[in-house]
Design a protein around this motif. Structure first.
Motif, PDB file in Angstrom:
ATOM      1  N   THR A   2      -3.261   9.445  53.159  1.00 10.14           N
ATOM      2  CA  THR A   2      -2.107   8.459  52.740  1.00 10.14           C
ATOM      3  C   THR A   2      -1.944   7.500  53.509  1.00 10.14           C
ATOM      4  OG1 THR A   2      -1.170  10.530  51.918  1.00 10.14           O
ATOM      5  CG2 THR A   2       0.471   8.678  52.246  1.00 10.14           C
ATOM      6  N   ASP A   3      -1.394   6.155  53.030  1.00 10.65           N
ATOM      7  CA  ASP A   3      -1.263   5.065  53.926  1.00 10.65           C
ATOM      8  C   ASP A   3       0.329   4.996  54.004  1.00 10.65           C
ATOM      9  OD1 ASP A   3      -0.896   2.540  54.894  1.00 10.65           O
ATOM     10  OD2 ASP A   3      -2.115   1.405  53.338  1.00 10.65           O
ATOM     11  N   TYR A   4       0.791   5.407  54.768  1.00  7.09           N
ATOM     12  CA  TYR A   4       2.046   5.556  55.184  1.00  7.09           C
ATOM     13  C   TYR A   4       2.872   4.074  55.152  1.00  7.09           C
ATOM     14  CZ  TYR A   4       1.595  10.479  56.043  1.00  7.09           C
ATOM     15  OH  TYR A   4       1.085  11.929  55.792  1.00  7.09           O
ATOM     16  N   GLY A   5       2.233   3.271  55.886  1.00  4.78           N
ATOM     17  CA  GLY A   5       2.561   1.855  55.867  1.00  4.78           C
ATOM     18  C   GLY A   5       2.836   1.303  54.621  1.00  4.78           C
ATOM     19  N   GLU A   6       1.983   1.367  53.839  1.00  8.68           N
ATOM     20  CA  GLU A   6       2.006   0.624  52.384  1.00  8.68           C
ATOM     21  C   GLU A   6       3.289   1.173  51.580  1.00  8.68           C
ATOM     22  OE1 GLU A   6      -0.599  -0.210  48.454  1.00  8.68           O
ATOM     23  OE2 GLU A   6      -1.408   0.894  50.244  1.00  8.68           O
ATOM     24  N   GLU A   7       3.531   2.541  51.792  1.00 10.41           N
ATOM     25  CA  GLU A   7       4.416   3.184  50.924  1.00 10.41           C
ATOM     26  C   GLU A   7       5.868   2.893  51.426  1.00 10.41           C
ATOM     27  OE1 GLU A   7       4.416   7.453  50.082  1.00 10.41           O
ATOM     28  OE2 GLU A   7       2.202   7.487  49.770  1.00 10.41           O
ATOM     29  N   GLN A   8       5.843   2.607  52.709  1.00 10.77           N
ATOM     30  CA  GLN A   8       7.207   2.234  53.391  1.00 10.77           C
ATOM     31  C   GLN A   8       7.476   0.771  53.059  1.00 10.77           C
ATOM     32  OE1 GLN A   8       6.760   2.968  57.578  1.00 10.77           O
ATOM     33  NE2 GLN A   8       6.270   5.259  57.270  1.00 10.77           N
ATOM     34  N   ARG A   9       6.426  -0.156  52.929  1.00 12.02           N
ATOM     35  CA  ARG A   9       6.530  -1.590  52.729  1.00 12.02           C
ATOM     36  C   ARG A   9       6.996  -1.621  51.094  1.00 12.02           C
ATOM     37  NH1 ARG A   9       2.132  -2.285  56.131  1.00 12.02           N
ATOM     38  NH2 ARG A   9       0.674  -2.017  54.169  1.00 12.02           N
ATOM     39  N   ASN A  10       6.635  -0.976  50.355  1.00 10.93           N
ATOM     40  CA  ASN A  10       7.016  -0.818  48.798  1.00 10.93           C
ATOM     41  C   ASN A  10       8.424  -0.672  48.734  1.00 10.93           C
ATOM     42  OD1 ASN A  10       4.003  -1.800  48.242  1.00 10.93           O
ATOM     43  ND2 ASN A  10       3.505   0.064  47.698  1.00 10.93           N
ATOM     44  N   GLU A  11       8.698   0.527  49.243  1.00 11.61           N
ATOM     45  CA  GLU A  11       9.733   1.090  49.169  1.00 11.61           C
ATOM     46  C   GLU A  11      10.952   0.034  49.473  1.00 11.61           C
ATOM     47  OE1 GLU A  11      12.397   5.160  49.716  1.00 11.61           O
ATOM     48  OE2 GLU A  11      11.487   4.365  51.400  1.00 11.61           O
ATOM     49  N   LEU A  12      10.582  -0.645  50.945  1.00  8.04           N
ATOM     50  CA  LEU A  12      11.621  -1.857  51.358  1.00  8.04           C
ATOM     51  C   LEU A  12      11.776  -2.871  50.414  1.00  8.04           C
ATOM     52  CD1 LEU A  12      10.396  -1.935  55.026  1.00  8.04           C
ATOM     53  CD2 LEU A  12      12.495  -1.074  54.244  1.00  8.04           C
ATOM     54  N   GLU A  13      10.416  -3.406  49.686  1.00 11.65           N
ATOM     55  CA  GLU A  13      10.822  -4.366  48.701  1.00 11.65           C
ATOM     56  C   GLU A  13      11.592  -3.881  47.617  1.00 11.65           C
ATOM     57  OE1 GLU A  13       6.797  -5.593  47.527  1.00 11.65           O
ATOM     58  OE2 GLU A  13       6.330  -6.239  49.541  1.00 11.65           O
ATOM     59  N   ASP A  21      22.648  -7.547  48.323  1.00 11.35           N
ATOM     60  CA  ASP A  21      23.852  -7.973  48.900  1.00 11.35           C
ATOM     61  C   ASP A  21      24.436  -7.051  50.240  1.00 11.35           C
ATOM     62  OD1 ASP A  21      24.151 -10.293  47.413  1.00 11.35           O
ATOM     63  OD2 ASP A  21      25.503  -9.156  46.049  1.00 11.35           O
ATOM     64  N   SER A  22      23.722  -5.799  50.125  1.00 11.65           N
ATOM     65  CA  SER A  22      24.103  -4.844  51.210  1.00 11.65           C
ATOM     66  C   SER A  22      23.030  -4.418  52.109  1.00 11.65           C
ATOM     67  CB  SER A  22      24.969  -3.758  50.517  1.00 11.65           C
ATOM     68  OG  SER A  22      24.003  -3.201  49.493  1.00 11.65           O
ATOM     69  N   PHE A  23      21.664  -4.970  51.794  1.00 17.06           N
ATOM     70  CA  PHE A  23      20.317  -4.437  52.555  1.00 17.06           C
ATOM     71  C   PHE A  23      20.114  -5.463  53.805  1.00 17.06           C
ATOM     72  CE2 PHE A  23      16.011  -4.768  53.077  1.00 17.06           C
ATOM     73  CZ  PHE A  23      15.622  -3.130  53.413  1.00 17.06           C
ATOM     74  N   THR A  24      20.117  -4.845  54.798  1.00 18.18           N
ATOM     75  CA  THR A  24      19.766  -5.545  56.064  1.00 18.18           C
ATOM     76  C   THR A  24      18.759  -4.799  56.875  1.00 18.18           C
ATOM     77  OG1 THR A  24      22.116  -6.406  56.201  1.00 18.18           O
ATOM     78  CG2 THR A  24      20.568  -6.629  58.053  1.00 18.18           C
ATOM     79  N   VAL A  25      17.713  -5.739  57.135  1.00 19.90           N
ATOM     80  CA  VAL A  25      16.604  -5.053  58.044  1.00 19.90           C
ATOM     81  C   VAL A  25      16.955  -5.322  59.497  1.00 19.90           C
ATOM     82  CG1 VAL A  25      14.210  -5.309  58.596  1.00 19.90           C
ATOM     83  CG2 VAL A  25      14.725  -5.615  56.382  1.00 19.90           C
ATOM     84  N   PRO A  30       9.991   0.435  65.494  1.00 20.75           N
ATOM     85  CA  PRO A  30       9.991   1.024  63.983  1.00 20.75           C
ATOM     86  C   PRO A  30      10.568   0.437  62.787  1.00 20.75           C
ATOM     87  CG  PRO A  30      11.375   2.318  65.139  1.00 20.75           C
ATOM     88  CD  PRO A  30      11.044   1.361  66.197  1.00 20.75           C
ATOM     89  N   THR A  31      10.539   0.787  61.697  1.00 20.56           N
ATOM     90  CA  THR A  31      11.289   0.061  60.339  1.00 20.56           C
ATOM     91  C   THR A  31      12.557   0.713  60.497  1.00 20.56           C
ATOM     92  OG1 THR A  31       9.273  -0.524  59.368  1.00 20.56           O
ATOM     93  CG2 THR A  31      11.153  -0.322  58.185  1.00 20.56           C
ATOM     94  N   SER A  32      13.580  -0.237  60.510  1.00 19.96           N
ATOM     95  CA  SER A  32      15.008   0.158  60.640  1.00 19.96           C
ATOM     96  C   SER A  32      15.643  -0.661  59.910  1.00 19.96           C
ATOM     97  CB  SER A  32      15.449   0.377  62.101  1.00 19.96           C
ATOM     98  OG  SER A  32      16.877   0.754  62.067  1.00 19.96           O
ATOM     99  N   PHE A  33      16.466  -0.259  59.128  1.00 21.81           N
ATOM    100  CA  PHE A  33      17.583  -1.033  57.795  1.00 21.81           C
ATOM    101  C   PHE A  33      18.808  -0.219  57.872  1.00 21.81           C
ATOM    102  CE2 PHE A  33      14.473   1.457  55.628  1.00 21.81           C
ATOM    103  CZ  PHE A  33      15.265   2.047  54.707  1.00 21.81           C
ATOM    104  N   THR A  34      19.607  -1.100  57.226  1.00 21.98           N
ATOM    105  CA  THR A  34      20.912  -0.675  56.940  1.00 21.98           C
ATOM    106  C   THR A  34      21.330  -0.802  55.416  1.00 21.98           C
ATOM    107  OG1 THR A  34      22.207  -2.372  57.556  1.00 21.98           O
ATOM    108  CG2 THR A  34      21.964  -0.787  59.035  1.00 21.98           C
ATOM    109  N   ILE A  35      21.969  -0.015  54.598  1.00 23.63           N
ATOM    110  CA  ILE A  35      22.596  -0.264  53.349  1.00 23.63           C
ATOM    111  C   ILE A  35      24.139   0.145  53.257  1.00 23.63           C
ATOM    112  CG2 ILE A  35      22.292   0.325  50.700  1.00 23.63           C
ATOM    113  CD1 ILE A  35      19.563   1.046  51.355  1.00 23.63           C
ATOM    114  N   THR A  36      24.899  -0.802  52.923  1.00 22.07           N
ATOM    115  CA  THR A  36      26.347  -0.526  52.515  1.00 22.07           C
ATOM    116  C   THR A  36      26.487  -0.011  51.400  1.00 22.07           C
ATOM    117  OG1 THR A  36      26.947  -2.258  54.267  1.00 22.07           O
ATOM    118  CG2 THR A  36      28.450  -1.731  53.097  1.00 22.07           C
TER     119      THR A  36
END
Length: 239
Positions: A2-13, A21-25, A30-36
């Motif tokens: 499993t390519d975890y990095g690719e799965e994570q990038r696809n989900e982020l997109e 309007d509520s997504f912020t990297v 490590p990959t960290s972000f917020t969603i309001t």
């Protein structure tokens, strides 16, 4: 493998397109972000809001992401506990699959429920206040007076008044029976006949007499018995 990095990038997109309007990297390693997440507006246009922070584990989605409730609006402590519990349950159920959208959707539904609960609670509080105000008004005005309840009250009042009079008469009668006459007092206390003499003896020379209270004998106009034509001396030896 499993390519975890690719799965994570696809989900982020995908997340960025769903929540523009509520997504912020916050960080990439490590990959960290917020969603309001904001609830739907209630009847009074009131909303609740929660900002969720997610951080990918190295082997996400085979490992659960780290999550926290970063900030909130109009949520109570028990609401926050419920949301965190919900996130824990959802991460365990969806382990092995990309799950951020699922987690955010579950929180969105929970926030809508909370808004409905707030509205219901406020309506109940309003009804309770109206009920208390109505009861207070009734209590203030009292019971309406009618002929029936007035006569009932008067009969009870007259009975109570009569009972008070009877008790008073009985007390007065009893008081009269217990009152002693002068003779009874004398018979009960034999010292009464000598009390005045005893008082004078105890006083001794300390007794003062105001002589001004008495007139001199010369000033008194006393009739001479011999000048009285009706005067008849009594012969004590005639018997």
């Amino acid at each position: 493998m499993t390519d975890y990095g690719e799965e994570q990038r696809n989900e982020l997109e995908a997340l960025e397109s769903i929540y523009p309007d509520s997504f912020t990297v916050l960080s990439e390693n490590p990959t960290s972000f917020t969603i309001t997440v904001t609830s739907e507006a209630g009847q009074d246009n009131e909303t609740v809001q929660a900002t969720l922070k997610f951080t990918y584990a190295e082997n996400y989605p085979d490992e659960v992401p780290v999550y926290e409730l970063l900030s909130q609006e109009n949520l109570e402590d028990n609401d926050i506990r419920d949301i965190l519990k919900l996130l824990q349950e959802q991460t365990e159920e969806n382990l092995g699959m990309v799950m951020i959208f699922t987690l955010v959707s579950a929180v969105q539904e929970k926030l809508n429920e909370i808004v409905d609960q707030i509205q219901t609670r406020r309506e109940e509080e309003k009804k309770q206040k109206e009920k208390e105000a109505e009861e207070a008004e009734k209590s203030f005005h009292g019971t309406p007076v009618t002929i029936e309840n007035f006569l009932s009250w008067k009969a009870k009042f007259d009975a109570e008044l009569l009972e008070i009079k009877r008790k008073r008469m009985k007390e007065e009668e009893q008081s009269g029976k217990n009152k002693l006459t002068g003779k009874q007092l004398f018979e009960r206390d034999h010292n009464l006949d000598t009390s005045d003499i005893q008082f004078l003896e105890e006083a001794g020379n300390s007794v003062e007499v105001d002589e001004s209270l008495f007139q001199e004998m010369d000033d008194l106009e006393l009739d001479d018995d011999e000048d009285d034509p009706d005067y008849r001396p009594v012969d004590l030896e005639s018997d």
